[in-house]
Motif scaffolding. Structure first.
Motif, PDB file in Angstrom:
ATOM      1  N   UNK A  69       0.787  -1.241   0.101  1.00 51.94           N
ATOM      2  CA  UNK A  69       0.033   0.013  -0.039  1.00 51.94           C
ATOM      3  C   UNK A  69       0.902   1.134  -0.142  1.00 51.94           C
ATOM      4  N   UNK A  70       0.194   2.401  -0.478  1.00 49.20           N
ATOM      5  CA  UNK A  70       0.735   3.501  -0.360  1.00 49.20           C
ATOM      6  C   UNK A  70       1.679   3.858   0.942  1.00 49.20           C
ATOM      7  N   UNK A  71       1.200   3.614   1.851  1.00 47.43           N
ATOM      8  CA  UNK A  71       1.708   4.093   3.244  1.00 47.43           C
ATOM      9  C   UNK A  71       3.232   3.032   3.431  1.00 47.43           C
ATOM     10  N   UNK A  72       3.204   2.167   2.583  1.00 47.14           N
ATOM     11  CA  UNK A  72       4.411   1.146   2.910  1.00 47.14           C
ATOM     12  C   UNK A  72       5.674   2.034   1.984  1.00 47.14           C
ATOM     13  N   UNK A  73       5.348   2.974   1.108  1.00 50.36           N
ATOM     14  CA  UNK A  73       6.434   3.381   0.231  1.00 50.36           C
ATOM     15  C   UNK A  73       6.724   2.505  -0.891  1.00 50.36           C
ATOM     16  N   UNK A  74       7.882   2.516  -1.079  1.00 47.64           N
ATOM     17  CA  UNK A  74       8.568   1.577  -2.155  1.00 47.64           C
ATOM     18  C   UNK A  74       9.361   0.726  -1.651  1.00 47.64           C
ATOM     19  N   UNK A  75       9.194  -0.553  -1.216  1.00 47.53           N
ATOM     20  CA  UNK A  75       9.967  -1.620  -0.898  1.00 47.53           C
ATOM     21  C   UNK A  75      11.055  -1.845  -1.691  1.00 47.53           C
ATOM     22  N   UNK A  76      12.585  -1.441  -1.158  1.00 47.84           N
ATOM     23  CA  UNK A  76      13.548  -1.889  -2.011  1.00 47.84           C
ATOM     24  C   UNK A  76      14.665  -2.359  -1.102  1.00 47.84           C
ATOM     25  N   UNK A  77      15.668  -3.331  -1.765  1.00 45.72           N
ATOM     26  CA  UNK A  77      16.577  -3.826  -1.286  1.00 45.72           C
ATOM     27  C   UNK A  77      17.926  -4.192  -1.928  1.00 45.72           C
ATOM     28  N   UNK A  78      18.842  -4.555  -1.460  1.00 40.80           N
ATOM     29  CA  UNK A  78      19.885  -4.929  -2.284  1.00 40.80           C
ATOM     30  C   UNK A  78      20.357  -6.265  -1.912  1.00 40.80           C
ATOM     31  N   UNK A  79      20.314  -7.147  -3.131  1.00 38.99           N
ATOM     32  CA  UNK A  79      20.938  -8.587  -2.702  1.00 38.99           C
ATOM     33  C   UNK A  79      22.461  -8.505  -3.100  1.00 38.99           C
ATOM     34  N   UNK A  80      23.090  -9.022  -2.185  1.00 41.60           N
ATOM     35  CA  UNK A  80      24.746  -9.001  -2.286  1.00 41.60           C
ATOM     36  C   UNK A  80      25.165  -9.646  -3.670  1.00 41.60           C
ATOM     37  N   UNK A  81      26.210  -9.443  -4.247  1.00 41.21           N
ATOM     38  CA  UNK A  81      26.749 -10.072  -5.302  1.00 41.21           C
ATOM     39  C   UNK A  81      27.217 -11.570  -4.849  1.00 41.21           C
ATOM     40  N   UNK A  82      27.629 -11.948  -3.754  1.00 47.45           N
ATOM     41  CA  UNK A  82      27.868 -13.189  -3.393  1.00 47.45           C
ATOM     42  C   UNK A  82      26.578 -13.972  -3.634  1.00 47.45           C
TER      43      UNK A  82
END
Length: 265
Positions: free
Chosen positions: A235-248
């Motif tokens: 939902x809007x209140x949650x913003x934009x879920x984002x994350x980084x998956x490590x190269x390994x």
């Protein structure tokens, strides 16, 4: 002996020239360009890091990308960043001004279009741009979008989903799930079950088989970053879920082409 010495000297000069040409082709800087026009009914603010490089292939790819991010309708000189920015800025301002007059926006907050196209990360092999946009057309709130694009310096090739393989496998889907959970953990939200994760989302997909984000991921120093847009899975209140998956962790799912991007990373 003299002929051999001359030959060796010429070879050395060729190697130096080739090295210098390669360094020159990979040399990359940017100009900070800004467009700003504000009134009581409409505001437009655009900031762009416009490329400066002798590598015409890379320059053309980046200039076209920047134009497309701002609308893709500019038909002028692609090397003239100021003209490009003025074209899009004036276009957005006129559109907002017309919309504001049509809906009778006097006394209301000004309609707004803001965009930043900035360099996020750079190596000898690639450069990553981030496009961040906010639009307010009245109502309860505005809408934001944010995504990144990575370009190989040698030829301007853009990193895309085609450079990942096996993304439909359960093991890869667990990386997405783990990433989404880590995003919410950043807000001190405890996700300790599939049910609690599902409660934070609006997607009909099983939390163990979340869809890939709409926009392709991009390369950073730490790994490959994924961003879900507003309303895409949450939902809007949650913003934009984002994350980084490590190269390994993501390396087994990268094609040979993709691995060449991060060699010596």
């Amino acid at each position: 002996m003299k002929k051999a010495f001359i030959a060796l000297t010429l070879m050395a000069m060729c190697l130096v020239c080739c090295t210098d040409n390669k360094q020159e082709r990979n040399e990359f800087t940017t100009d900070s360009l800004t467009y700003k026009k504000e009134s009581d009914i409409a505001n437009v603010n655009i900031k762009v890091k416009f490329p400066q490089t002798t590598n015409r292939t890379l320059f053309n790819a980046l200039a076209e990308y920047i134009s497309e991010e701002m609308g893709g309708t500019y038909e002028g000189d692609m090397s003239d960043g100021d003209a490009m920015l003025a074209f899009y800025g004036d276009t957005y301002y006129k559109d907002l001004e017309d919309d504001a007059k049509e809906i009778g926006a006097e006394g209301m907050p000004a309609l707004d279009y803001s965009q930043s196209i900035d360099v996020d990360y750079e190596t000898d092999k690639y450069v990553t741009y981030i496009s961040d946009t906010y639009t307010f057309m009245g109502g309860a709130h505005g809408i934001s979008t944010k995504h990144g694009s990575t370009f190989r310096k040698s030829d301007g090739k853009r990193f895309s989903y085609e450079m990942l393989q096996g993304t439909d496998k359960a093991e890869f889907k667990q990386l997405l799930k783990k990433g989404v959970i880590s995003y919410f953990a950043g807000f001190d939200i405890v996700i300790d079950s599939d049910e609690s994760l599902a409660e934070m989302l609006i997607t009909d997909a099983d939390v163990n088989f979340l869809p890939l984000p709409q926009f392709a991921p991009y390369l950073t120093k730490e790994g490959v970053t994924f961003i879900y847009q507003q309303y895409e899975i949450a939902p809007y209140a949650a913003g934009m879920p984002n994350f980084t998956i490590s190269y390994s962790d993501i390396l087994p799912y990268m094609t040979t082409t993709a691995k060449n991007y991060i060699e010596n990373q």
